[in-house]
Design a protein around this motif. Structure first.
Motif, PDB file in Angstrom:
ATOM      1  N   GLU A 172       0.718  -1.351   0.193  1.00  0.00           N
ATOM      2  CA  GLU A 172       0.034  -0.008   0.075  1.00  0.00           C
ATOM      3  C   GLU A 172       0.914   1.176   0.014  1.00  0.00           C
ATOM      4  O   GLU A 172       2.007   1.390   0.338  1.00  0.00           O
ATOM      5  CB  GLU A 172      -0.942  -0.009   1.357  1.00  0.00           C
ATOM      6  N   PRO A 173       0.417   2.441  -0.500  1.00  0.00           N
ATOM      7  CA  PRO A 173       1.326   3.755  -0.490  1.00  0.00           C
ATOM      8  C   PRO A 173       1.603   3.800   1.191  1.00  0.00           C
ATOM      9  O   PRO A 173       0.869   3.592   2.015  1.00  0.00           O
ATOM     10  CB  PRO A 173       0.071   4.718  -0.849  1.00  0.00           C
ATOM     11  N   ILE A 174       2.558   4.527   1.274  1.00  0.00           N
ATOM     12  CA  ILE A 174       3.238   4.636   2.654  1.00  0.00           C
ATOM     13  C   ILE A 174       2.177   5.797   3.407  1.00  0.00           C
ATOM     14  O   ILE A 174       2.090   5.699   4.582  1.00  0.00           O
ATOM     15  CB  ILE A 174       4.477   5.520   2.566  1.00  0.00           C
ATOM     16  N   SER A 175       1.509   6.633   2.553  1.00  0.00           N
ATOM     17  CA  SER A 175       0.514   7.451   3.111  1.00  0.00           C
ATOM     18  C   SER A 175      -0.435   6.795   3.939  1.00  0.00           C
ATOM     19  O   SER A 175      -1.188   7.094   4.986  1.00  0.00           O
ATOM     20  CB  SER A 175       0.028   8.538   1.929  1.00  0.00           C
ATOM     21  N   VAL A 176      -1.190   5.680   3.108  1.00  0.00           N
ATOM     22  CA  VAL A 176      -2.145   4.640   3.621  1.00  0.00           C
ATOM     23  C   VAL A 176      -1.276   4.100   5.167  1.00  0.00           C
ATOM     24  O   VAL A 176      -2.321   3.726   6.105  1.00  0.00           O
ATOM     25  CB  VAL A 176      -2.544   3.592   2.812  1.00  0.00           C
ATOM     26  N   PHE A 177      -0.131   3.493   4.846  1.00  0.00           N
ATOM     27  CA  PHE A 177       0.312   2.966   6.355  1.00  0.00           C
ATOM     28  C   PHE A 177       0.189   3.805   7.259  1.00  0.00           C
ATOM     29  O   PHE A 177      -0.220   3.378   8.630  1.00  0.00           O
ATOM     30  CB  PHE A 177       2.041   2.425   5.546  1.00  0.00           C
TER      31      PHE A 177
END
Length: 365
Positions: free
Chosen positions: A229-234
């Motif tokens: 997943e995108p790091i922003s979602v993480f």
């Protein structure tokens, strides 16, 4: 948040084996996957959930091809073990598993770390993100050195039995001083004089990237082969997990923020003098072992039952003889084996005193 609560509540429900019906159906005809179709009678014997992974643990330093027969290596390029482990095993307890499996005696310092690429991903190469992850993924970089020895309570007797007690579940002791709230209080005034991750090594006496060993395997490893997943979602998910953890008392397992597993590999280092370094790779099936006829499906199912019944990891494959403490790393180990073959009585006596045997032992755990 339901999956979060379910996962973190496993240990409080160990008398009710967890079987995922959809997974069971999905893998019903799969003889390779680690979700075998147990009967209802078999399930009644299990005292923990059947969520299990294989860890392939291999010495990073390669053994020269000419020396592999001497080391008992038949399949790979270095000494390795394949170990069935419960998802809920913390890294702290995995340390004892690796020591026991490879022939060490918990006599030296150790640490778990991310690979360089995973470290860059999870921090997004930003020091502020590293700081946010202290107490969740990373250890407290300004901790007292005694914290690393909180569980060293060996007072005599059989050291193998003592180590076995450290990784036999389903309950595992955890260090309060490795807890999220304790660490965040400790570092509340932490000042960092750099914006470069690499420069953090010069800021602290401890490795700033050593992993917090309270992390359970399912909170660090991901067995999902789809793109990350995108790091922003993480980080968005992490913020939610932190808020949820804040609702619980200090004594609750749920006070430690959940984290979505994000790596397939970890590095484990033991004895910084001899410099033993291992790559740990998580797997959800044993096809790679079956194709070389190193294991049978029946043997794996029997091993899974052992893990579920006794809440203890099981070695299912081993490649290479056990290692030994204080031998001088891989180079010294190979010289040691040559001397053993040549009948060196002094080294034979020394190795015997350490209970070392030139024999692959899949029952070491």
């Amino acid at each position: 948040m339901d999956s979060y609560k379910k996962a973190k509540d496993i240990l409080s429900r160990i008398d009710k084996p967890i079987i995922n019906a959809s997974k069971e159906k999905e893998w019903e005809d799969d003889t390779v996957h680690l979700l075998p179709n147990f009967t209802s009678e078999e399930r009644e014997k299990f005292i923990i959930c059947d969520d299990i992974m294989v860890l392939h643990v291999e010495l990073i330093e390669k053994v020269k091809e000419a020396d592999r027969p001497l080391c008992g290596i038949k399949y790979g390029e270095s000494i390795s073990q394949d170990i069935l482990v419960p998802f809920t095993l913390p890294l702290h307890n995995l340390h004892y598993v690796i020591n026991q499996a490879f022939g060490f005696t918990n006599s030296h310092l150790h640490e778990f770390t991310l690979t360089d690429s995973d470290l860059e991903w999870v921090t997004n190469k930003k020091v502020k993100n590293w700081k946010k992850l202290i107490g969740i993924i990373f250890k407290n970089p300004i901790r007292d050195e005694d914290v690393d020895f909180w569980d060293d309570d060996y007072t005599g007797g059989n050291p193998k039995k003592w180590m076995r007690s450290k990784y036999t579940g389903p309950d595992y002791n955890k260090c309060y001083e490795e807890g999220y709230r304790y660490i965040r209080e400790e570092i509340k005034d932490l000042k960092v004089g750099t914006t470069s991750l690499n420069n953090l090594y010069y800021e602290f006496e401890n490795n700033p990237f050593a992993l917090n060993e309270a992390i359970e395997l399912d909170n660090i490893f991901s067995l999902d082969e789809s793109p990350r997943e995108p790091i922003s979602v993480f980080y968005s998910n992490l913020d939610d997990y932190i808020k949820d953890a804040d609702k619980h008392d200090d004594e609750s397992l749920l006070s430690q923020p959940w984290i979505d597993g994000f790596v397939n590999e970890l590095e484990y280092s033991y004895d910084f003098g001899d410099s033993w370094s291992f790559l740990i790779t998580a797997k959800l099936d044993i096809e790679y072992l079956l194709k070389d006829k190193r294991v049978t499906v029946k043997a794996v199912k029997d091993a899974i039952k052992k893990v579920c019944t006794f809440a203890r990891p099981v070695i299912i494959a081993a490649d290479g003889y056990p290692l030994i403490d204080d031998v001088g790393g891989l180079k010294g180990y190979i010289e040691f084996l040559k001397e053993i073959e040549n009948g060196n009585e002094e080294l034979n006596s020394w190795s015997s005193s350490k209970d070392w045997k030139k024999k692959i032992d899949k029952n070491a755990l």
